[in-house]
Design an enzyme around this catalytic site. Structure first.
Site, PDB file in Angstrom:
ATOM      1  N   LYS A 275       0.613  -1.019   0.009  1.00 47.88           N
ATOM      2  CA  LYS A 275       0.012  -0.096  -0.003  1.00 47.88           C
ATOM      3  C   LYS A 275       0.825   1.222  -0.048  1.00 47.88           C
ATOM      4  O   LYS A 275       2.028   1.388   0.450  1.00 47.88           O
ATOM      5  CB  LYS A 275      -0.858  -0.025   1.355  1.00 47.88           C
ATOM      6  CG  LYS A 275      -1.933  -0.873   1.359  1.00 47.88           C
ATOM      7  CD  LYS A 275      -2.912  -0.795   2.773  1.00 47.88           C
ATOM      8  CE  LYS A 275      -3.808  -1.668   2.563  1.00 47.88           C
ATOM      9  NZ  LYS A 275      -5.051  -1.721   1.675  1.00 47.88           N
ATOM     10  N   ARG A 349     -10.379 -11.412   2.146  1.00 48.66           N
ATOM     11  CA  ARG A 349     -11.173 -12.546   1.414  1.00 48.66           C
ATOM     12  C   ARG A 349     -10.421 -13.882   1.538  1.00 48.66           C
ATOM     13  O   ARG A 349     -10.981 -14.862   1.564  1.00 48.66           O
ATOM     14  CB  ARG A 349     -11.577 -12.170   0.135  1.00 48.66           C
ATOM     15  CG  ARG A 349     -10.605 -12.070  -0.994  1.00 48.66           C
ATOM     16  CD  ARG A 349     -10.985 -11.177  -2.221  1.00 48.66           C
ATOM     17  NE  ARG A 349     -10.615  -9.804  -1.784  1.00 48.66           N
ATOM     18  CZ  ARG A 349     -10.955  -9.012  -2.792  1.00 48.66           C
ATOM     19  NH1 ARG A 349     -11.501  -9.285  -4.114  1.00 48.66           N
ATOM     20  NH2 ARG A 349     -11.315  -7.627  -2.363  1.00 48.66           N
TER      21      ARG A 349
HETATM   22  N1  BES Z   1      -8.223  -3.723   4.471  1.00 50.50           N
HETATM   23  C1  BES Z   1      -8.167  -3.354   3.062  1.00 50.50           C
HETATM   24  C2  BES Z   1      -9.574  -2.698   2.692  1.00 50.50           C
HETATM   25  C3  BES Z   1      -9.747  -1.362   3.723  1.00 50.50           C
HETATM   26  C4  BES Z   1      -9.411  -0.113   2.995  1.00 50.50           C
HETATM   27  C5  BES Z   1     -10.220  -1.079   4.984  1.00 50.50           C
HETATM   28  C6  BES Z   1      -9.646   1.134   3.479  1.00 50.50           C
HETATM   29  C7  BES Z   1     -10.463   0.172   5.549  1.00 50.50           C
HETATM   30  C8  BES Z   1     -10.126   1.069   4.802  1.00 50.50           C
HETATM   31  C9  BES Z   1      -8.324  -4.595   2.157  1.00 50.50           C
HETATM   32  O1  BES Z   1      -7.528  -5.597   2.503  1.00 50.50           O
HETATM   33  C10 BES Z   1      -7.740  -4.074   1.010  1.00 50.50           C
HETATM   34  O2  BES Z   1      -6.737  -3.706   1.022  1.00 50.50           O
HETATM   35  N2  BES Z   1      -8.592  -4.253  -0.066  1.00 50.50           N
HETATM   36  C11 BES Z   1      -8.202  -3.837  -1.309  1.00 50.50           C
HETATM   37  C12 BES Z   1      -8.769  -4.670  -2.487  1.00 50.50           C
HETATM   38  C13 BES Z   1      -8.033  -4.476  -3.529  1.00 50.50           C
HETATM   39  C14 BES Z   1      -6.535  -4.954  -3.844  1.00 50.50           C
HETATM   40  C15 BES Z   1      -8.995  -5.344  -4.847  1.00 50.50           C
HETATM   41  C16 BES Z   1      -8.914  -2.289  -1.826  1.00 50.50           C
HETATM   42  O3  BES Z   1      -9.985  -2.012  -1.237  1.00 50.50           O
HETATM   43  O4  BES Z   1      -8.236  -1.608  -2.307  1.00 50.50           O
HETATM   44 MN    MN Z   2      -5.439  -5.354   1.996  1.00 49.40          MN
END
Ligand code: BES
Ligand code: MN
Ligand code: ZN
Length: 497
Positions: A275, A349
């Site tokens: 990230k 997931r």
């Molecule tokens: N934990 C994150 C989602 C999240 C984002 C929670 C902001 C709280 C605040 C999750 O694991 C994630 O990174 N999801 C990705 C999925 C994508 C890579 C398909 C996302 O939402 O960008």
């Molecule tokens: Mn994630």
């Protein structure tokens, strides 16, 4: 009045000192008990109301210092609006009342009385819950106070009621739920160096004291079960993954349990698909689903809910390293389905896939509800006001919606459909872990559904509601403990015998 509060109940009366809080409506009417307690001070409302243009609107307030004809140091009127408060309003009124009591006050009295009559014991307990939740703050790691800031004392809040014994009984139950919310908030607020999977498992194990059976599965046990989807996420971390299974058996023997499943990523860097740095610290809250499940299990046990319930949380840390899983990897989940990893940041997931399958096959639950801070896309769709709800079952979806309206922990139903499911078919494996930019929350839900089978199931995407959400009348903390009250209500209303 920050910090912890001690709640007490007493028959309606004006206090000899401290702060007095009284409710009034848009016609500036007072309940009978409030009028009696205020005596001649009741006339202040019309006069001061006019001077301050206080019109009794829901949540507004009028604050009088050293009021005439009263011993109290301060008299605060709080508006309840035009109509009688709805069931979800009482907790808010409790929170608003608490918010108006100045930090310096060590004693306050709230009269649980409306123009239409004294509040019922249930309504009183919601006022008390709102007050306690509003007073919550997480300052375990603050060693210094700002200048002039005193040590927050455990303030005493007395709620004036018609029947103190009945109010105490209702509060005993409601307070169990409140403790569950507080527990969930504490877990979400904890820093990720302190709260890693093993430590989280230890905290969950403390539920044994309340009568919950707690089992902790380590990496070896999960390997034996074939949980390679979950284990793949934790591979890059120096901290070992854990699966915690909590059981509360308050229902009839042999009755299939309700199952609650939580995403417990104690920190989500994204892994190799790392990230960006900005805001990454918020990913300590990526275990809010698991925190809610722990808080809920506490609530059910502490109020001795007549229900059989399972809580299962997958605890992992998602880190990049030489051992970490890669985009392109293919893992075999416990269900036997193979998963192509496209993005290591779509890790929640993967964790849930194995926990859902495990719970479903081991416990044959009556229904499964999972909670997860699963996608940023749910924030884009719904913001902080509603959690996204996905379900394969109409009855369950309706019941969740209703419980959401009553608790003001609202859910908004989102679609599931074969057309969306196609988006996660993989070239090389049975399924891939992302479906592209569009419909990100839906493809994540479709992924989960592939591990659920026919069991009635709901997935709540709580990325927008569980952390960092704008502060509400009943929450001033970063971690909101979202979902504990919702699910506790769902259980109480539909599944207890
Ligand atoms: N934990 C994150 C989602 C999240 C984002 C929670 C902001 C709280 C605040 C999750 O694991 C994630 O990174 N999801 C990705 C999925 C994508 C890579 C398909 C996302 O939402 O960008
Ligand atoms: Mn994630
Ligand atoms: Zn995550």
């Amino acid at each position: 009045m920050p910090g912890a509060v001690k709640i007490a109940f007493a028959p309606f009366a004006a206090p000899a000192k401290g702060v007095l809080v009284v409710f009034t409506d848009e016609q500036l009417r007072l309940g009978e008990a409030s009028r009696a307690a205020l005596g001649r001070a009741g006339d202040l409302l019309a006069r001061a109301g006019k001077a301050e243009r206080f019109a009794g609107k829901m949540g507004s307030s009028l604050d009088l210092v050293a009021p005439a004809h009263l011993k109290a140091a301060r008299l605060i009127f709080i508006g309840t609006g035009k109509d009688e408060p709805k069931s979800s309003d009482f907790i808010k009124l409790g929170g608003i009342a608490m918010g108006k009591i100045p930090p310096s006050a060590s004693e306050a009295t709230i009269l649980a009385d409306l123009p239409g009559g004294a509040m019922s014991p249930e309504q009183v307990s919601e006022i008390a819950l709102g007050a306690t939740l509003r007073a919550y703050s997480f300052d375990r790691y603050k060693t210094k106070r700002k200048e002039g800031e005193e040590e927050p004392a455990k303030a005493k809040v007395t709620i004036g009621v018609a029947d103190a014994a009945a109010a105490r009984r209702a509060w005993q139950r409601r307070n169990a739920t409140g403790e569950g919310v507080t527990l969930a908030r504490d877990l979400v607020n904890e820093p990720p160096n302190v709260l890693y999977p093993e430590e989280f498992a230890r905290r969950a194990s403390a539920l044994k004291k309340t009568g919950v059976a707690v089992e902790v599965l380590d990496v070896k046990a999960m390997r034996r079960l074939g949980m390679n989807a979950l284990l793949g996420v934790g591979r890059g971390s120096a901290r070992q993954s854990r699966l915690v299974v909590m059981r509360w058996n308050g229902g009839k023997r042999g009755q299939p349990p309700l199952a609650f499943i939580g995403k417990g990523v104690t920190f989500d860097t994204g892994g190799i698909s790392i990230k960006p740095a900005a805001g990454m610290e918020d990913m300590k809250g990526d275990m809010a689903g698991a925190a809610c499940v722990v808080g809920l299990m506490h609530a059910l046990a502490a109020r001795k809910a007549k229900v059989n319930a399972i809580g299962a949380i997958g605890l992992v840390e998602n880190m990049p390293s030489g051992e970490a899983q890669r985009p392109g990897d293919i893992v075999t989940s416990m269900s036997g389905q193979t998963i192509e990893i496209i993005n290591t940041d779509a890790e929640g997931r993967l964790v849930l896939a194995d926990v859902l399958h495990y719970v479903n096959t081991r416990f044959k639950p009556k229904l499964m509800i999972n909670l997860a801070t699963l996608t940023g896309a749910i924030l884009v769709a719904l913001g902080n006001e509603h959690a996204g709800m996905f379900s394969n079952d109409e009855t369950l979806a309706e019941r969740l919606t209703k419980a959401g309206q009553e608790t003001a922990e609202k859910v908004w139903r989102m679609p599931l459909a074969p057309e969306y499911d196609k988006l996660i078919d993989s070239k090389f494996a049975d399924v891939k872990n992302t479906g592209g930019r569009n419909a990100g929350s839906i493809t994540a839900a479709q992924f989960l559904q592939r591990f659920v089978d026919k069991t009635p199931w709901a997935h709540l995407d709580i990325a927008g509601t569980s952390m960092g959400s704008p502060q509400s009348d009943v929450n001033r903390s970063w971690g909101s403990g979202w979902g504990v009250r919702l699910l506790d209500r769902l259980v109480a209303e539909n599944y207890e015998n």
